[in-house]
Design a protein around this motif. Structure first.
Motif, PDB file in Angstrom:
ATOM      1  N   UNK A   1       1.105  -1.178  -0.247  1.00  0.00           N
ATOM      2  CA  UNK A   1       0.508  -0.297   0.227  1.00  0.00           C
ATOM      3  C   UNK A   1       0.317   1.063  -0.073  1.00  0.00           C
ATOM      4  N   UNK A   2       1.739   1.707   0.652  1.00  0.00           N
ATOM      5  CA  UNK A   2       2.974   2.784   0.443  1.00  0.00           C
ATOM      6  C   UNK A   2       3.691   2.334  -1.006  1.00  0.00           C
ATOM      7  N   UNK A   3       3.647   1.360  -1.218  1.00  0.00           N
ATOM      8  CA  UNK A   3       4.006   1.683  -2.839  1.00  0.00           C
ATOM      9  C   UNK A   3       2.804   2.574  -4.206  1.00  0.00           C
ATOM     10  N   UNK A   4       2.177   1.589  -3.424  1.00  0.00           N
ATOM     11  CA  UNK A   4       1.164   2.415  -4.251  1.00  0.00           C
ATOM     12  C   UNK A   4       0.567   3.442  -3.803  1.00  0.00           C
TER      13      UNK A   4
ATOM     14  N   UNK B   1       0.938   7.328  -6.886  1.00  0.00           N
ATOM     15  CA  UNK B   1       0.078   7.878  -7.392  1.00  0.00           C
ATOM     16  C   UNK B   1       0.523   9.017  -6.748  1.00  0.00           C
ATOM     17  N   UNK B   2       1.490   9.430  -5.505  1.00  0.00           N
ATOM     18  CA  UNK B   2       1.734  11.075  -5.248  1.00  0.00           C
ATOM     19  C   UNK B   2       2.826  10.742  -7.169  1.00  0.00           C
ATOM     20  N   UNK B   3       3.592  10.072  -7.124  1.00  0.00           N
ATOM     21  CA  UNK B   3       4.872  10.538  -7.948  1.00  0.00           C
ATOM     22  C   UNK B   3       4.489  11.241  -9.447  1.00  0.00           C
ATOM     23  N   UNK B   4       3.022  10.460  -9.560  1.00  0.00           N
ATOM     24  CA  UNK B   4       2.817   9.911 -11.191  1.00  0.00           C
ATOM     25  C   UNK B   4       2.244  11.214 -11.128  1.00  0.00           C
ATOM     26  N   UNK B   5       1.380  11.823 -10.362  1.00  0.00           N
ATOM     27  CA  UNK B   5       0.751  12.966 -10.275  1.00  0.00           C
ATOM     28  C   UNK B   5       1.118  14.695 -10.114  1.00  0.00           C
ATOM     29  N   UNK B   6       2.374  14.286  -9.131  1.00  0.00           N
ATOM     30  CA  UNK B   6       2.967  15.211  -8.793  1.00  0.00           C
ATOM     31  C   UNK B   6       3.861  16.086  -9.490  1.00  0.00           C
ATOM     32  N   UNK B   7       4.649  14.637 -10.193  1.00  0.00           N
ATOM     33  CA  UNK B   7       6.118  15.088 -10.311  1.00  0.00           C
ATOM     34  C   UNK B   7       6.583  14.589 -12.132  1.00  0.00           C
ATOM     35  N   UNK B   8       5.730  13.152 -12.543  1.00  0.00           N
ATOM     36  CA  UNK B   8       6.140  12.881 -13.830  1.00  0.00           C
ATOM     37  C   UNK B   8       5.202  13.098 -14.618  1.00  0.00           C
TER      38      UNK B   8
ATOM     39  N   UNK C   1       2.314   8.612 -16.730  1.00  0.00           N
ATOM     40  CA  UNK C   1       1.946   8.741 -15.082  1.00  0.00           C
ATOM     41  C   UNK C   1       0.506   8.010 -14.875  1.00  0.00           C
ATOM     42  N   UNK C   2      -0.115   8.284 -16.437  1.00  0.00           N
ATOM     43  CA  UNK C   2      -1.388   7.302 -16.940  1.00  0.00           C
ATOM     44  C   UNK C   2      -0.732   6.162 -16.445  1.00  0.00           C
TER      45      UNK C   2
ATOM     46  N   UNK D   1      -0.323   1.646  -9.833  1.00  0.00           N
ATOM     47  CA  UNK D   1      -1.173   1.334  -9.195  1.00  0.00           C
ATOM     48  C   UNK D   1      -2.151   1.082  -8.054  1.00  0.00           C
ATOM     49  N   UNK D   2      -3.192   0.990  -9.442  1.00  0.00           N
ATOM     50  CA  UNK D   2      -4.612   0.780  -9.356  1.00  0.00           C
ATOM     51  C   UNK D   2      -4.609  -1.482  -9.242  1.00  0.00           C
ATOM     52  N   UNK D   3      -3.598  -1.815  -9.910  1.00  0.00           N
ATOM     53  CA  UNK D   3      -3.763  -2.824  -9.770  1.00  0.00           C
ATOM     54  C   UNK D   3      -3.042  -3.250  -7.570  1.00  0.00           C
ATOM     55  N   UNK D   4      -2.166  -2.408  -7.371  1.00  0.00           N
ATOM     56  CA  UNK D   4      -1.669  -2.604  -6.183  1.00  0.00           C
ATOM     57  C   UNK D   4      -2.948  -3.603  -5.420  1.00  0.00           C
ATOM     58  N   UNK D   5      -3.636  -2.375  -4.897  1.00  0.00           N
ATOM     59  CA  UNK D   5      -4.584  -2.514  -3.708  1.00  0.00           C
ATOM     60  C   UNK D   5      -5.296  -4.196  -3.503  1.00  0.00           C
ATOM     61  N   UNK D   6      -5.568  -4.125  -4.488  1.00  0.00           N
ATOM     62  CA  UNK D   6      -6.068  -5.969  -4.669  1.00  0.00           C
ATOM     63  C   UNK D   6      -5.389  -7.292  -4.063  1.00  0.00           C
ATOM     64  N   UNK D   7      -4.786  -7.183  -5.431  1.00  0.00           N
ATOM     65  CA  UNK D   7      -3.254  -7.642  -4.442  1.00  0.00           C
ATOM     66  C   UNK D   7      -3.251  -8.001  -3.445  1.00  0.00           C
TER      67      UNK D   7
END
Length: 57
Positions: A11-14, A18-25, A33-34, A40-46
């Motif tokens: 969850x920390x990686x997720x 998200x934060x890096x994708x939309x704040x930096x990348x 970023x997309x 990142x959207x696939x990680x929570x179910x896993x």
């Protein structure tokens, strides 16, 4: 690694993705970023499946 710790790491990686994708990348490449957000959207179910698995640590 225990199930709780693995869940926390995933969850920390997720959240970090998200934060890096939309704040930096996104300033350099919206496509990247997309893609990062999709990963990142696939990680929570896993993470949830891993945390609720019946295997012993």
């Amino acid at each position: 690694m225990g199930r709780r710790r693995l869940y926390l790491v995933l969850m920390t990686v997720c959240l970090t993705l998200f934060v890096l994708a939309w704040a930096v990348v996104s300033r350099f490449s919206v496509l990247a970023a997309v893609v990062m957000s999709a990963v990142a959207a696939v990680i929570p179910p896993v993470a949830a499946i891993t945390a609720n698995s019946r295997r012993e640590p």
